[in-house]
Every structure is written in C-alpha cells, then in structure tokens.
Scaffold this active site. Structure first.
Site, PDB file in Angstrom:
ATOM      1  N   GLY A  46      88.144  40.470 -86.881  1.00 42.58           N
ATOM      2  CA  GLY A  46      87.997  40.985 -85.522  1.00 42.58           C
ATOM      3  C   GLY A  46      86.685  41.732 -85.391  1.00 42.58           C
ATOM      4  N   GLN A  51      80.314  47.115 -82.102  1.00 45.47           N
ATOM      5  CA  GLN A  51      79.980  47.027 -83.531  1.00 45.47           C
ATOM      6  C   GLN A  51      78.663  46.287 -83.772  1.00 45.47           C
ATOM      7  OE1 GLN A  51      84.219  45.732 -84.618  1.00 45.47           O
ATOM      8  NE2 GLN A  51      83.546  46.827 -86.453  1.00 45.47           N
ATOM      9  N   CYS A 113      87.683  47.686 -91.735  1.00 45.89           N
ATOM     10  CA  CYS A 113      86.815  47.548 -90.573  1.00 45.89           C
ATOM     11  C   CYS A 113      85.394  47.263 -91.042  1.00 45.89           C
ATOM     12  CB  CYS A 113      86.837  48.851 -89.768  1.00 45.89           C
ATOM     13  SG  CYS A 113      85.791  48.815 -88.314  1.00 45.89           S
ATOM     14  N   LEU A 114      84.736  46.318 -90.377  1.00 45.68           N
ATOM     15  CA  LEU A 114      83.374  45.966 -90.780  1.00 45.68           C
ATOM     16  C   LEU A 114      82.402  47.132 -90.588  1.00 45.68           C
ATOM     17  CD1 LEU A 114      83.215  42.331 -89.358  1.00 45.68           C
ATOM     18  CD2 LEU A 114      83.516  43.028 -91.745  1.00 45.68           C
ATOM     19  N   HIS A 155      93.517  47.818 -83.007  1.00 45.94           N
ATOM     20  CA  HIS A 155      92.358  48.295 -83.773  1.00 45.94           C
ATOM     21  C   HIS A 155      91.070  48.016 -82.990  1.00 45.94           C
ATOM     22  CE1 HIS A 155      89.978  48.436 -87.755  1.00 45.94           C
ATOM     23  NE2 HIS A 155      89.121  47.983 -86.863  1.00 45.94           N
ATOM     24  N   GLU A 156      90.970  46.801 -82.441  1.00 50.75           N
ATOM     25  CA  GLU A 156      89.737  46.417 -81.738  1.00 50.75           C
ATOM     26  C   GLU A 156      89.591  47.164 -80.408  1.00 50.75           C
ATOM     27  OE1 GLU A 156      87.579  44.971 -83.390  1.00 50.75           O
ATOM     28  OE2 GLU A 156      88.868  44.244 -84.990  1.00 50.75           O
ATOM     29  N   HIS A 159      88.082  50.473 -80.730  1.00 51.64           N
ATOM     30  CA  HIS A 159      86.608  50.490 -80.788  1.00 51.64           C
ATOM     31  C   HIS A 159      86.013  50.682 -79.393  1.00 51.64           C
ATOM     32  CE1 HIS A 159      85.591  49.712 -84.945  1.00 51.64           C
ATOM     33  NE2 HIS A 159      86.387  48.668 -85.018  1.00 51.64           N
TER      34      HIS A 159
HETATM   35 NI    NI Z   1      87.030  47.722 -86.764  1.00 43.48          NI
END
Ligand code: NI
Length: 188
Positions: A46, A51, A113-114, A155-156, A159
């Site tokens: 995701g 990000q 998470c990236l 989660h997304e 962000h």
């Molecule tokens: Ni994330």
C-alpha cells in the site's frame, strides 16, 4: 511512469493532512501510475500519495502476495537478478476515501510501512470498516472491507491525516521502534 522517492519519518510532510482530489485529469493518472510503480519496486502492499511527497487524498493498494511457488531470487550466469513477478496483480485505487461504521470487533496485524523502513509492530484496529471512495474517473464506490484489506485501508487513510502506524503504539513501544530505526540507519 517513474519510480518516485519515498519519504521517511521524521520528514514533516508525513504529518501533513492531505487535500481532497478535485481534478480527475491526466496528472492524477500519472501520479497513480507512478505510485504503483514505486510501491511494486519497494516492494510494498500500500502507498499513500504523501509518501511520495504529494499531499493529495490518493491511495494505491495491492495485497497480492509474491508467488509462493516462485523460487527464491537467484542470480543467472550474468550475475543479474531475476525478479519474480507476483502471480497476478490486483491493483486497487482509492481517491478521496472515507471510513465509516467501524466494527466493534477488533483485529491485530503486524504492520510495517515504507516510510518507517524495517520496523514492524502489532496494531489493533476495527476488523471491518465501510469505505467510500472515488476511482480515477471520479465514479463513487462504497464497500465494507474486512481482514487484511480493512487493516491496510485504515493504515493508508491514516497517512492522509498525517498519522503513521507507530503513532498507534504505546509511548514506550514507539520509542523502542524509533531507537531501532535510528540504529538501523546508523548501521546502513
Ligand atoms: Ni504506511
């Protein structure tokens, strides 16, 4: 299409609240294409636009795991890596997503998470949520999501509000995670 740079904590942009998409144009399509390329390259399941430094309410998700039958990455005689493609990609796009009707029942997943590389921690979230969103053409969708999709979309969407998953941890666990990240970065 291009792979964009993924920003990482403590980049202040990750605390920004993203703005709604109002123009469903070619620029948006290009952003989404880049986000998929960036996410698959990372790899991750995701990615939110912020990000890659774009403060718009745009998410891409693909839960399809790598082919479980694929051989581990091996070098061929030229020394090049063979990258195994997932068996079948299931790219999903969420523009202006809105959460509602969280279930009383909660589930716990080990999240990563990236933007918080190499850190994983269990986060408890509602097991089911209703999600309303728009697609690339601006059409509206409305679905109840569960299991890992429910966790991933929450989660997304976090962000988009400037929240990363470690913000859900206790202060102690968050400090431990940040310390570990600092250590990993020093070692790198
Ligand atoms: Ni994330």
């Amino acid at each position: 299409m291009a792979i964009r740079e993924i920003i990482e904590i403590p980049d202040p942009r990750l605390k920004q609240v993203s703005a709604p998409v109002t123009e469903f144009d070619e620029e948006l399509k290009a952003l989404v294409a880049d986000m998929f390329e960036t996410m698959y390259d990372a790899p991750g399941i995701g990615l939110a636009a912020i990000q890659v430094g774009v403060p718009l309410r745009v998410l891409v998700i693909d839960l399809q795991p790598e082919d479980p039958d694929a051989e581990p990455e091996a070098c061929d005689h030229d020394g090049h890596h063979h990258h195994h493609q997932p068996t079948k990609r299931e790219p999903q796009i969420f523009i202006n997503p809105v959460l509602s009707d969280p279930s009383e029942e909660h589930s716990v997943y080990n999240e990563g998470c990236l933007s918080v590389p190499e850190i994983y921690a269990e986060v408890e979230r509602p097991a089911r949520v209703r999600v309303q969103w728009q697609d690339l053409d601006g059409n509206h969708h409305d679905e109840v999501m569960e299991d890992i999709m429910a966790t991933c979309i929450q989660h997304e969407i976090d962000h988009l509000e400037g929240i990363v998953f470690i913000d859900h941890l206790s202060r102690l666990k968050r400090q431990m995670a940040l310390k570990k990240l600092e250590k990993l970065r020093k070692a790198a």
